[in-house]
Design an enzyme around this catalytic site. Structure first.
Site, PDB file in Angstrom:
ATOM      1  N   HIS A 178      31.267  47.465  64.868  1.00 35.48           N
ATOM      2  CA  HIS A 178      31.341  46.748  66.140  1.00 35.48           C
ATOM      3  C   HIS A 178      31.788  45.300  65.925  1.00 35.48           C
ATOM      4  CE1 HIS A 178      30.330  46.002  70.353  1.00 35.48           C
ATOM      5  NE2 HIS A 178      29.809  44.840  69.946  1.00 35.48           N
ATOM      6  N   ASN A 198      33.821  59.978  33.489  1.00 37.35           N
ATOM      7  CA  ASN A 198      33.600  60.837  32.331  1.00 37.35           C
ATOM      8  C   ASN A 198      32.245  61.539  32.441  1.00 37.35           C
ATOM      9  OD1 ASN A 198      35.290  61.360  29.980  1.00 37.35           O
ATOM     10  ND2 ASN A 198      33.536  60.719  28.771  1.00 37.35           N
ATOM     11  N   GLU A 239      33.677  53.466  65.829  1.00 34.50           N
ATOM     12  CA  GLU A 239      32.455  53.027  66.504  1.00 34.50           C
ATOM     13  C   GLU A 239      31.928  54.102  67.458  1.00 34.50           C
ATOM     14  OE1 GLU A 239      31.296  48.953  68.861  1.00 34.50           O
ATOM     15  OE2 GLU A 239      33.017  50.100  69.563  1.00 34.50           O
TER      16      GLU A 239
END
Length: 789
Positions: free
Chosen positions: A47, A375, A69
């Site tokens: 917002h 990894n 929003e």
């Protein structure tokens, strides 16, 4: 234009800070979809960015954040459940927000970002309307489309104004361009009025405190500061309060350009160098004027300056410190995406994210951590099926920890996966030709783990988007060593792996061990020094062409520092030698040096473009005596040592044999006098001894003979008054060399005053013979000093 630029910069700083946190919050929301407070926090970010971008006419960003929003608003009212598929779309929209913000920062607009938001907006709308999004286009299928102007966007919700439009309390979308400009002008005037009022108030208070005394009458009440005209709908009981009160409460921080901090850090480095120089000078003065009254006062001044310099150094370093959360916050999103891509269930647990370290290191540590965590996700944590078969929970855990340890930061990456099979690593390295069969047999598990950092090494059976190309972990090692850090791996098959990174808090100023090799001096970063020992030369052995030393229960590889850098061996090291044991991760190396100078705080300086690529040298520093000392690159010399094929023990024994004195003629005495007659008299006086005599006509000629190393000088007879360089200066120069610290320097002069003798002692003269003298006396003095009986 400048005012608008300032507003834009404020918007970008705020927006990037908000977006940096939202990735972390969204991943957490996926795990805790019922956390309403978290959901509200994410909604407020969207917002705020929407309101600010609308105010600044960034229409593409406004449209995207408005759709995002809507979805978040529906979720926080319980009308929508956030599923992984929905979260994929929301996270993709966040990535687009980042791209649009980068475009605004680089180009000043959000139109040329090369990002089409049509598809993502359609999918967000479908989510908001409860439609199936599986049939929508995926992000990989998004093509470049013509960007739409958000003409039909709904107006801002007046109930929840954003941070930047709270002051006008008006719907900025309804204003014309001229009205917006007028409103900006009014806000700027309000800000300037508040700033001026605050400055006037502070000036008035300081003047009152400066002139008011206990006997004086109380100062009159200050005139009320002019308050800025309040915005509409803002009137309240506090409307008469001074306008500066709220502003002073807000402005607790100030933004400073990084280059200013860098410049300040460089200046502090120079101050530290000055402090070291002053301490060295004080030591010299204390030795020369021992017992003088002024020394106590000088000591107090030097100590106070040293203390203040250290405090300033720490204070400036703290201004450059950033929480490691700046790096850590991007990993929850990364682990979440990798989990879905690999079909695994992985939780990332973060601790110690408030730990601070230098900004330059924060920027450098990100890439190594990315490779390590990827990894761990790919090779470490097993699939849910494999974990269940091994009696583990379906969901794997990767822990990311940071904590302080002395002047270092330790970062640990811990997973509860399948661990590293040391034997399998050895076999793969052997298959790829990275090690020999003999090395396989003698290699420990810890040494095998370090093979994963070899370029081109990979345990992956096939190449994927995540790993398998044999790049990544070697980059980790290179980058960490550039930071003067070390990596340690510990792993147990079936239980998991712990990878520990140890990194200095700052790269600008470090603690070092100063060592000497022949007449050259080097600084070794103290963090890499495990211990220093003094060992007999007889304890050094050569095994299969390698120099080794048995140190307690382990065999340590050895290399001479002078051999690494091609320093000429001009004098022997005696029956014993110093060994500095350095370590990088699990690898250790013994470095033979000729002397240990001591520990010193040094400022790292670049050698410049011309000299920056010298192997084994990380930089230079200026020591307390004003000379430049080279800083050793520990990681690089570990590799360079493998190329050295010098038999250290044989070399030392040969040098000792060559320098062994068997008859009087093996001893060399250097006579330094500008008078031919005086040189002849001294030479005739030494003939009964049978020593070899070398002559020099002045101090500079004598110094060059000594420095050349062509002759092993056993004693010097030095006149005081000579052209070009007198005897006092010559003696002082010679004593600067550690190898000549005990060389007999015998003054032979007609200067007989007490002050002359005292100065001779101060510069390092061993004996002081005044003219005239008998030949027998000179002969006996020389015999005594060269220990020839």
């Amino acid at each position: 234009m400048d005012d608008m630029q300032e507003i834009l910069e404020d918007f970008l700083v705020e927006a990037f800070e908000l977006i940096e946190q939202i990735d972390h919050d969204l991943v957490e929301l996926e795990s805790n979809p019922e956390d309403l407070e978290l959901l509200n926090r994410i909604f407020r970010v969207a917002h705020t960015v929407k309101g600010s971008s609308s105010f600044l006419n960034f229409d593409v960003l406004t449209k995207l954040t408005h759709h995002m929003e809507d979805v978040l608003n529906k979720a926080r009212h319980g009308e929508l459940k956030i599923t992984p598929d929905i979260m994929d779309v929301v996270l993709e929209s966040v990535d687009m927000m980042k791209a649009l913000l980068r475009s605004i920062r680089e180009r000043g607009n959000d139109v040329d970002a090369g990002v089409s938001i049509s598809d993502i907006c359609d999918r967000l709308t479908a989510i908001n309307e409860g439609k199936d999004i599986s049939s929508s286009k995926s992000k990989d299928e998004v093509k470049e489309e013509v960007k739409e102007e958000p003409k039909d966007e709904p107006k801002e919700d007046a109930k929840e104004p954003s941070a930047m439009d709270q002051e006008p309390e008006v719907d900025v979308n309804s204003l014309s361009e001229a009205e917006v400009e007028a409103e900006i002008e009014r806000l700027l005037k309000v800000r300037k009025a508040e700033d001026q009022a605050r400055r006037d108030k502070q000036k008035q208070n300081s003047e009152q405190s400066a002139v008011q005394t206990p006997e004086s009458a109380p100062a009159p009440e200050p005139a009320p500061t002019p308050a800025a005209k309040p915005a509409p709908k803002k009137e309240s009981k506090e409307s008469n309060a001074p306008a500066h009160s709220s502003a002073s409460a807000v402005e607790q921080t100030i933004r400073v350009e990084v280059k200013r901090l860098d410049n300040l850090m460089n200046l502090i480095g120079e101050l530290v160098l000055g402090k070291n120089r002053l301490l060295k000078i004080y030591d010299d003065v204390e030795e020369r004027y021992e017992g003088e009254k002024f020394l106590e006062e000088l000591n107090q001044v030097v100590s106070a300056l040293s203390l203040v310099t250290t405090d300033i150094q720490l204070a400036v370093m703290k201004t450059r410190m950033l929480p490691i959360a700046k790096v850590f916050n991007k990993f929850p999103r990364m682990v979440r995406d990798l989990s879905r891509e690999l079909g695994k269930q992985i939780d990332l647990e973060i601790s110690g994210e408030e730990t601070e370290l230098d900004k330059s290191i924060v920027e450098e540590i990100g890439d190594p951590l990315v490779h390590i965590i990827r990894n761990s996700c790919d090779h470490g944590v097993e699939s849910p099926k494999e974990r269940l078969a091994a009696g583990k929970p379906e969901k794997g855990i990767i822990q990311l920890k940071a904590y302080n340890e002395g002047n270092h930061i330790v970062v640990e990456i811990v997973d509860d996966g399948k661990g590293i099979d040391a034997l399998a690593v050895k076999m793969k390295a052997l298959e790829r030709g990275l090690i020999t069969e003999r090395e396989v047999d003698s290699m420990t598990d810890k040494e095998a783990f370090s093979l994963i950092f070899k370029p081109g090494f990979s345990m992956a059976k096939q190449v994927t988007n995540v790993s398998g190309r044999g790049v990544g972990m070697d980059v980790v090692k290179t980058n960490i060593e550039k930071l003067n850090g070390i990596i340690d791996i510990d792993s147990e098959v079936g239980r998991g792996t712990i990878m520990k990174l140890k990194i200095p808090l700052t790269l600008a100023i470090i603690q070092s061990l100063l060592v000497g090799s022949q007449e050259e001096f080097y600084a070794i970063p103290l963090a890499s020094v495990k211990e220093t020992v003094r060992v007999p030369v007889d304890n050094i052995y050569t095994i299969e062409g390698k120099n080794v030393l048995r140190l307690r229960d382990e065999v340590l590889s050895l290399v001479r520092l002078g051999d690494l850098f091609g320093v000429k061996q001009v004098f022997e090291s005696g029956d014993q030698t110093y060994v500095v044991v350095i370590n990088v991760a699990d690898s250790k190396l013994g470095i033979i040096v000729d002397s240990l100078i001591g520990q010193e705080e040094i400022v790292i300086k670049s050698l410049g473009n011309y000299l920056q690529n010298i192997r084994g040298i990380a930089g230079g520093t200026i020591r307390g005596d004003g000379k430049v000392t080279l800083i050793v690159d520990v990681g690089m010399i570990m590799d360079m040592a493998k190329e050295i094929k010098v038999d250290i023990r044989a070399s030392m024994e040969s040098s000792a044999q060559m320098s062994k004195k068997e008859k009087p003629s093996d001893y060399k005495v250097l006579i330094v006098d500008d008078s031919k007659m005086d040189r002849t008299i001294m030479q005739k006086s030494l003939e009964p001894i049978g020593v070899t005599v070398i002559e020099a006509t002045n101090g500079i000629e004598a110094l060059n003979i000594v420095k050349s190393g062509d002759h092993s000088i056993d004693a010097m007879l030095i006149d005081i008054e000579m052209p070009r360089m007198d005897g006092y200066t010559l003696a002082g120069e010679i004593r600067k060399y550690s190898k000549y610290r005990n060389l007999p320097l015998i003054a032979v002069t007609s200067r007989t005053s007490k002050s002359d003798r005292l100065r001779g002692v101060e510069v390092g003269m061993t004996e002081y013979i005044t003219k005239p003298y008998s030949p027998e006396y000179l002969e006996n003095v020389v015999r005594k000093n060269i220990k020839l009986v």
